[in-house]
Design an enzyme around this catalytic site. Structure first.
Site, short mmCIF file in Angstrom:
data_model
loop_
_atom_site.label_atom_id
_atom_site.label_comp_id
_atom_site.label_asym_id
_atom_site.label_seq_id
_atom_site.Cartn_x
_atom_site.Cartn_y
_atom_site.Cartn_z
N THR A 12 0.82 -1.21 0.00
CA THR A 12 0.00 0.00 0.00
C THR A 12 0.85 1.26 0.00
O THR A 12 0.47 2.27 -0.61
CB THR A 12 -0.97 0.03 1.19
OG1 THR A 12 -0.24 -0.15 2.41
CG2 THR A 12 -2.02 -1.07 1.06
N HIS A 32 -1.13 -16.26 -5.48
CA HIS A 32 -2.29 -15.81 -6.23
C HIS A 32 -1.92 -15.38 -7.65
O HIS A 32 -2.67 -14.65 -8.29
CB HIS A 32 -2.99 -14.68 -5.48
CG HIS A 32 -3.62 -15.13 -4.20
ND1 HIS A 32 -4.13 -14.26 -3.26
CD2 HIS A 32 -3.82 -16.38 -3.69
CE1 HIS A 32 -4.62 -14.94 -2.23
NE2 HIS A 32 -4.44 -16.23 -2.47
N CYS A 71 -3.94 -17.76 -22.51
CA CYS A 71 -5.18 -18.12 -23.18
C CYS A 71 -5.84 -19.27 -22.42
O CYS A 71 -5.19 -20.28 -22.12
CB CYS A 71 -4.90 -18.54 -24.62
SG CYS A 71 -6.37 -19.16 -25.49
N CYS A 121 -5.92 -22.51 -25.30
CA CYS A 121 -4.73 -23.22 -25.76
C CYS A 121 -3.53 -23.06 -24.82
O CYS A 121 -2.53 -23.75 -25.00
CB CYS A 121 -4.34 -22.77 -27.17
SG CYS A 121 -3.62 -21.10 -27.26
N ASN A 145 0.67 -6.15 11.07
CA ASN A 145 -0.51 -5.69 10.34
C ASN A 145 -1.18 -4.56 11.11
O ASN A 145 -1.24 -4.59 12.35
CB ASN A 145 -1.51 -6.84 10.15
CG ASN A 145 -2.47 -6.58 9.01
OD1 ASN A 145 -2.06 -6.37 7.87
ND2 ASN A 145 -3.76 -6.58 9.30
#
Length: 259
Positions: A34, A129, A137, A140, A227
């Site tokens: 951030t 992620h 694609c 394919c 955090n």
């Protein structure tokens, strides 16, 4: 120079191989980026907090079925802050941890590539992620740089695969898709092998990535949470740091490297 008889010469570890003495595994979420200008998703000023409908653009079913969803998604990716972002002090602190030989792996929920841009060995960064840097694609499997796809948007708002005409999608894990098996296997091994597990900038609510925390703790790791907001696993932590990440993480790395 020839080593003396009776001795062996240490071989440097291959790229992507942590030193045998590496004991720290780090899990990073959106909060570490951030400060580079990339908004998180679920924080007080997060993308989905301000616009809950934006999450719909990352659902694989609507994306595949609806060209309008794809067009909106590609416009969003084109203007995303990731293309202007630079690594933060937090990213650079993890590079120092790696250079000191203490880092097993960086397990990241981010797709921004900022760990590698900061100087982290790409082989030690596990992108749980996926990555926005490349696009594939769905028919394919042909791959292309995402920047090349974005360059086509003014003329082609829903770009298709040049090879087969199939649907193109950034190599980011969308809702409804599995995490890459190889990434999850590597992350699990790094969590189980850690003496210290550090969770940085993540609410620890997204699974299976969040499940790496209790896995590491059950295997005997010391848990440190960095955090701004409470997380789902603060109750398991040996230490919780609420200071800004760009301050707290460099200071924590200094502590971890103390003799």
């Amino acid at each position: 120079m020839t080593p003396p008889r009776g001795t062996t010469q240490a071989r440097p570890a291959a790229p992507g191989t942590p030193p045998a003495e590496a004991t720290v595994t780090v899990l990073t979420g959106a909060g570490i980026s951030t400060a580079s200008g990339i908004p998180d998703f679920r924080g007080p000023q997060g993308v989905w907090t301000r616009d809950p409908g934006a999450a719909h653009l990352l659902e694989i079913g609507p994306y595949v079925r609806d060209a309008h969803v794809r067009e909106r998604g590609w416009r969003a990716w084109s203007g995303h802050a990731v293309w202007r972002a630079r690594p933060t002090a937090g990213h650079r602190a993890l590079v120092e941890l790696e250079r000191a030989g203490a880092l097993r792996a960086v397990l990241t929920q981010n797709f921004d590539g900022l760990h590698q841009a900061a100087g982290s060995d790409p082989g030690l960064v596990v992108e749980l992620h996926g990555s926005l840097a490349t696009t594939s694609c769905l028919r394919c499997g042909a791959g292309v740089a995402t920047r090349d796809v974005l360059a086509r948007l003014p003329a082609t708002p829903d770009p298709a695969c040049d090879a087969c005409g199939g649907v193109l999608k950034p190599d980011v894990v969308y809702f409804g898709e599995r995490l890459p098996d190889d990434a999850l296997e590597r992350a699990t091994a790094a969590a189980l092998g850690a003496t210290t597990f550090v969770a940085v900038g993540t609410t620890l609510t997204v699974h299976p990535a969040a499940g790496l925390v209790p896995l590491a703790v059950d295997a005997g790791a010391r848990l440190v949470v960095v955090n701004a907001e409470p997380t789902a696993y603060d109750h398991l932590a040996d230490e919780v740091l609420r200071a800004p990440i760009d301050e707290a993480l460099p200071a924590l790395v200094d502590t971890l490297l103390m003799p």
